[in-house]
Design a protein around this motif. Structure first.
Motif, mmCIF file in Angstrom:
data_model
loop_
_atom_site.group_PDB
_atom_site.id
_atom_site.type_symbol
_atom_site.label_atom_id
_atom_site.label_comp_id
_atom_site.label_asym_id
_atom_site.label_seq_id
_atom_site.Cartn_x
_atom_site.Cartn_y
_atom_site.Cartn_z
ATOM 1 N N ARG A 10 85.529 -9.465 -41.404
ATOM 2 C CA ARG A 10 84.952 -8.743 -40.394
ATOM 3 C C ARG A 10 85.588 -9.224 -38.971
ATOM 4 O O ARG A 10 85.344 -10.381 -38.530
ATOM 5 C CB ARG A 10 83.277 -9.052 -40.466
ATOM 6 C CG ARG A 10 82.868 -8.140 -41.458
ATOM 7 C CD ARG A 10 81.033 -8.423 -41.174
ATOM 8 N NE ARG A 10 80.476 -8.514 -42.745
ATOM 9 C CZ ARG A 10 80.265 -9.626 -43.295
ATOM 10 N NH1 ARG A 10 80.606 -10.897 -42.740
ATOM 11 N NH2 ARG A 10 79.527 -9.492 -44.591
ATOM 12 N N ARG A 11 86.035 -8.092 -38.417
ATOM 13 C CA ARG A 11 86.627 -8.245 -37.046
ATOM 14 C C ARG A 11 85.631 -8.638 -35.930
ATOM 15 O O ARG A 11 85.776 -9.566 -35.217
ATOM 16 C CB ARG A 11 87.430 -7.080 -36.461
ATOM 17 C CG ARG A 11 88.658 -6.577 -37.229
ATOM 18 C CD ARG A 11 89.059 -5.402 -36.492
ATOM 19 N NE ARG A 11 88.055 -4.359 -36.611
ATOM 20 C CZ ARG A 11 88.048 -3.069 -36.997
ATOM 21 N NH1 ARG A 11 89.476 -2.703 -37.289
ATOM 22 N NH2 ARG A 11 87.209 -2.241 -37.294
ATOM 23 N N CYS A 12 84.503 -8.250 -36.016
ATOM 24 C CA CYS A 12 83.287 -8.725 -35.243
ATOM 25 C C CYS A 12 82.944 -10.009 -35.350
ATOM 26 O O CYS A 12 82.636 -10.849 -34.247
ATOM 27 C CB CYS A 12 82.155 -7.751 -35.373
ATOM 28 S SG CYS A 12 81.339 -7.421 -36.820
ATOM 29 N N ALA A 15 85.853 -12.429 -34.099
ATOM 30 C CA ALA A 15 85.522 -12.228 -32.741
ATOM 31 C C ALA A 15 84.542 -13.314 -32.038
ATOM 32 O O ALA A 15 84.748 -13.926 -31.207
ATOM 33 C CB ALA A 15 85.514 -10.959 -32.013
ATOM 34 N N TYR A 41 78.772 -9.511 -29.457
ATOM 35 C CA TYR A 41 78.405 -8.705 -30.858
ATOM 36 C C TYR A 41 77.967 -7.373 -30.449
ATOM 37 O O TYR A 41 78.176 -6.487 -31.036
ATOM 38 C CB TYR A 41 77.523 -9.540 -31.680
ATOM 39 C CG TYR A 41 77.081 -8.955 -32.938
ATOM 40 C CD1 TYR A 41 77.737 -8.767 -33.957
ATOM 41 C CD2 TYR A 41 75.894 -8.103 -32.814
ATOM 42 C CE1 TYR A 41 77.294 -8.035 -35.116
ATOM 43 C CE2 TYR A 41 75.616 -7.330 -34.027
ATOM 44 C CZ TYR A 41 76.159 -7.449 -35.111
ATOM 45 O OH TYR A 41 76.048 -6.712 -36.061
ATOM 46 N N HIS A 44 80.334 -4.680 -29.808
ATOM 47 C CA HIS A 44 80.935 -4.191 -31.052
ATOM 48 C C HIS A 44 79.942 -3.215 -31.843
ATOM 49 O O HIS A 44 80.252 -2.329 -32.559
ATOM 50 C CB HIS A 44 81.426 -5.456 -32.153
ATOM 51 C CG HIS A 44 82.522 -5.994 -31.844
ATOM 52 N ND1 HIS A 44 83.814 -5.691 -32.437
ATOM 53 C CD2 HIS A 44 82.966 -7.011 -30.969
ATOM 54 C CE1 HIS A 44 84.691 -6.495 -31.996
ATOM 55 N NE2 HIS A 44 84.450 -7.068 -31.189
ATOM 56 N N HIS A 45 78.647 -3.712 -31.604
ATOM 57 C CA HIS A 45 77.330 -2.937 -32.481
ATOM 58 C C HIS A 45 76.466 -2.872 -31.391
ATOM 59 O O HIS A 45 75.494 -3.418 -31.461
ATOM 60 C CB HIS A 45 77.228 -3.967 -33.541
ATOM 61 C CG HIS A 45 77.834 -4.070 -34.661
ATOM 62 N ND1 HIS A 45 78.205 -3.129 -35.678
ATOM 63 C CD2 HIS A 45 78.777 -5.045 -34.974
ATOM 64 C CE1 HIS A 45 78.958 -3.531 -36.465
ATOM 65 N NE2 HIS A 45 79.498 -4.723 -36.163
ATOM 66 N N CYS A 78 79.852 -3.852 -41.492
ATOM 67 C CA CYS A 78 80.918 -3.213 -40.971
ATOM 68 C C CYS A 78 82.026 -3.990 -41.602
ATOM 69 O O CYS A 78 82.165 -5.098 -42.330
ATOM 70 C CB CYS A 78 81.266 -3.157 -39.559
ATOM 71 S SG CYS A 78 81.457 -5.102 -38.600
#
Length: 79
Positions: A10-12, A15, A41, A44-45, A78
């Motif tokens: 997951r990219r998030c 990161a 975070y 991202h969300h 995600c």
């Protein structure tokens, strides 16, 4: 330095874990690093509540940084 979190799908999550590690290496304390990663975070969300973001960041930091586990986490839904 020298930590490779490319195995995190997951990219998030990647990161957040990378940011936490770099903030700590840069001299920030745990709580300020945690707060910054919680904010990251939520960028991202934005649909996530603060408590949900804190829970996930704590889970990811514990899993990847504290325990250095390379296995997957439950995390968020995600990609």
């Amino acid at each position: 330095m020298g930590y490779d979190f490319s195995h995190i799908a997951r990219r998030c999550e990647r990161a957040v874990v990378t940011a936490f590690r770099e903030l700590r290496e840069g001299g920030n304390d745990d709580m300020s690093s945690f707060r910054a990663c919680t904010a990251l975070y939520r960028i991202h969300h934005p649909e996530s509540s603060v408590s949900e973001a804190q829970r996930l960041v704590a889970e990811w930091v514990d899993h990847h940084v504290i325990r250095a586990d390379q296995g997957p986490t439950d995390g968020c839904a995600c990609d």
